[in-house]
Design an enzyme around this catalytic site. Structure first.
Site, PDB file in Angstrom:
ATOM      1  N   ASP A 218     -15.958  -2.291  -5.413  1.00  0.00           N
ATOM      2  CA  ASP A 218     -16.023  -3.620  -4.815  1.00  0.00           C
ATOM      3  C   ASP A 218     -17.452  -4.127  -4.919  1.00  0.00           C
ATOM      4  O   ASP A 218     -18.411  -3.334  -4.923  1.00  0.00           O
ATOM      5  CB  ASP A 218     -15.587  -3.573  -3.344  1.00  0.00           C
ATOM      6  CG  ASP A 218     -15.144  -4.940  -2.831  1.00  0.00           C
ATOM      7  OD1 ASP A 218     -13.928  -5.190  -2.790  1.00  0.00           O
ATOM      8  OD2 ASP A 218     -16.023  -5.757  -2.488  1.00  0.00           O
TER       9      ASP A 218
ATOM     10  N   CYS B  16      -3.769 -13.440  -4.486  1.00  0.00           N
ATOM     11  CA  CYS B  16      -3.581 -14.087  -3.184  1.00  0.00           C
ATOM     12  C   CYS B  16      -3.950 -15.566  -3.253  1.00  0.00           C
ATOM     13  O   CYS B  16      -4.169 -16.211  -2.232  1.00  0.00           O
ATOM     14  CB  CYS B  16      -4.390 -13.371  -2.102  1.00  0.00           C
ATOM     15  SG  CYS B  16      -6.169 -13.399  -2.368  1.00  0.00           S
TER      16      CYS B  16
ATOM     17  N   ASP C 183      -6.795  -6.126  -7.040  1.00  0.00           N
ATOM     18  CA  ASP C 183      -6.472  -7.018  -5.919  1.00  0.00           C
ATOM     19  C   ASP C 183      -7.676  -7.907  -5.586  1.00  0.00           C
ATOM     20  O   ASP C 183      -8.316  -7.744  -4.542  1.00  0.00           O
ATOM     21  CB  ASP C 183      -6.070  -6.177  -4.700  1.00  0.00           C
ATOM     22  CG  ASP C 183      -5.586  -7.034  -3.540  1.00  0.00           C
ATOM     23  OD1 ASP C 183      -5.199  -8.192  -3.774  1.00  0.00           O
ATOM     24  OD2 ASP C 183      -5.609  -6.539  -2.392  1.00  0.00           O
TER      25      ASP C 183
ATOM     26  N   ARG D 139       0.830  -1.203   0.000  1.00  0.00           N
ATOM     27  CA  ARG D 139       0.000   0.000   0.000  1.00  0.00           C
ATOM     28  C   ARG D 139       0.868   1.258   0.000  1.00  0.00           C
ATOM     29  O   ARG D 139       0.598   2.218  -0.714  1.00  0.00           O
ATOM     30  CB  ARG D 139      -0.945  -0.005   1.213  1.00  0.00           C
ATOM     31  CG  ARG D 139      -2.151  -0.919   1.053  1.00  0.00           C
ATOM     32  CD  ARG D 139      -3.151  -0.723   2.167  1.00  0.00           C
ATOM     33  NE  ARG D 139      -2.766  -1.388   3.406  1.00  0.00           N
ATOM     34  CZ  ARG D 139      -3.182  -2.591   3.785  1.00  0.00           C
ATOM     35  NH1 ARG D 139      -3.986  -3.289   3.006  1.00  0.00           N
ATOM     36  NH2 ARG D 139      -2.809  -3.115   4.938  1.00  0.00           N
TER      37      ARG D 139
END
Length: 389
Positions: free
Chosen positions: A246, A333, A293, A208
């Site tokens: 999102d 991830c 992400d 970040r």
């Protein structure tokens, strides 16, 4: 826990396992029943000592190796020493208390404690169990954690599929109330114990900050933004604007609160990333810096190819809203997707889009997520910083 009567498990080969996980197909089935989570001694096919670890005949991972030293006994003292070593790494060597009060205290195999993860959120500790053997040592684990973090609250749990696979029953206590955590001088809202909705992923702490430095003066688009960490950091560092997207409307309320707490202006919109991007492309909108992400795409080895196809589609679409000379931070991830395959996906995206992508830096999780050299899959996070012409 391991005594002169410690059960002995034999491997089918005389090759020492290079990985702390030993699958059920690699061992000789013991004659008597050994309770899940028992400490056992492991020998090879010729009867030579290999090590000690946790046994679980019900699980696919039948053995979790903890030591290869014949002088080490796996007991409460051993667990306490490993926990102390993990805390010392974070506090003495990494000096994480200087930059944050949200960090990973124990990273399973990375700290030699297979089946245990502990996260710190300010004065709360979240303990996640992945193995029946670790659950057997819970009283020691909890007592030692409170010794290192006096006055902290503890919340412990194990996911239902883990409890079924490992044959142990965790009765979780009540999750703590939401709390504000801090990193690099910024404040963020977190709700420990609520899975991905904690609103805070400590593993991206350093990424970040690095992204924020690159985004100064730029217009930022934060895709799969969760609680808006990248957008808030970027605005605080001098980005000209930031939009977060999102699919989870509830987490966007946390993102807006994070922006307010840090005194920055950032907007957040709810929507499916593909649909949102297609609308932005149709409207001719572009940004100078884009973060992508997404959450973990699969836990199934048979679905890795499909996961890479999804990463390709997301990154290829995101490129169409990135202005020439723009910065792209693309992350994965999904632990089963290796770094080489992820970078190869980026190469194919560049080829398909007809754009030059320069890899500036390939990062992972922060150093509070150490990776054992013999467990490469624990290096689950890939964060690739790019410049796109």
């Amino acid at each position: 826990m391991n005594t002169p009567t410690t059960p002995v498990i034999s491997l089918k080969t005389d090759r020492v396992p290079g990985h702390p996980w030993v699958w059920s197909a690699q061992i000789v089935k013991p004659e008597g029943r050994i309770p899940p989570g028992s400490v056992v001694e492991v020998v090879d096919a010729k009867g030579r000592f290999v090590g000690r670890g946790f046994w679980n005949g019900h699980a696919r991972v039948a053995l979790r190796m903890l030591t290869t030293s014949p002088d080490e006994t796996i007991d409460a003292g051993w667990i306490a020493a490993r926990l102390a070593r993990a805390v010392e790494l974070r506090r003495e060597l990494l000096r994480l208390d200087d930059v944050s009060d949200a960090w990973r205290v124990v990273h399973s195999e990375g700290d030699g404690l297979s089946g245990l993860v502990v996260d710190r959120y300010a004065n709360h500790l979240v303990v996640e169990y992945f193995a029946a053997g670790m659950w057997r040592f819970r009283d020691t684990i909890h007592a030692e954690l409170l010794r290192h973090f006096p006055g902290a609250s503890l919340y412990w749990f194990a996911e239902q599929h883990v409890q079924r696979q490992e044959s142990f029953d965790v009765r979780s206590n009540d999750a703590p109330s939401a709390v504000d955590v801090h990193e690099h001088g910024l404040a963020f809202h977190a709700a420990p114990g609520l899975g991905h909705k904690t609103g805070f992923f400590a593993d991206q702490r350093d990424n970040r900050r690095r992204f924020a430095e690159l985004a100064r003066g730029r217009r930022v688009l934060d895709l799969c933004c969760n609680a808006g960490g990248f957008a808030v950091h970027a605005m605080k560092a001098g980005a000209s604007e930031a939009i977060g997207v999102d699919a989870d409307a509830a987490i966007l309320d946390v993102a807006r609160e994070n922006a307010r707490m840090n005194g920055v202006e950032a907007s957040f919109e709810q929507g499916d990333v593909f649909e949102w991007l297609r609308a932005a492309i149709a409207a001719g909108r572009t940004w100078d810096a884009v973060v992508l992400d997404p959450p973990k795409l699969t836990r199934d080895r048979n679905q890795v190819v499909n996961a890479l196809k999804k990463y390709f589609a997301m990154n290829r679409t995101a490129l169409d809203v990135l202005a020439p000379g723009g910065i792209l931070l693309t992350c994965s991830c999904t632990g089963l997707v290796g770094e080489d395959d992820f970078i190869e996906m980026i190469r194919r995206v560049a080829l398909n889009a007809g754009r030059e992508i320069q890899l500036l830096h390939v990062a992972g999780a922060g150093a509070d997520h150490p990776v054992a050299s013999n467990v490469p899959e624990n290096r689950y996070l890939k964060a690739v910083f790019c410049r796109v012409d």
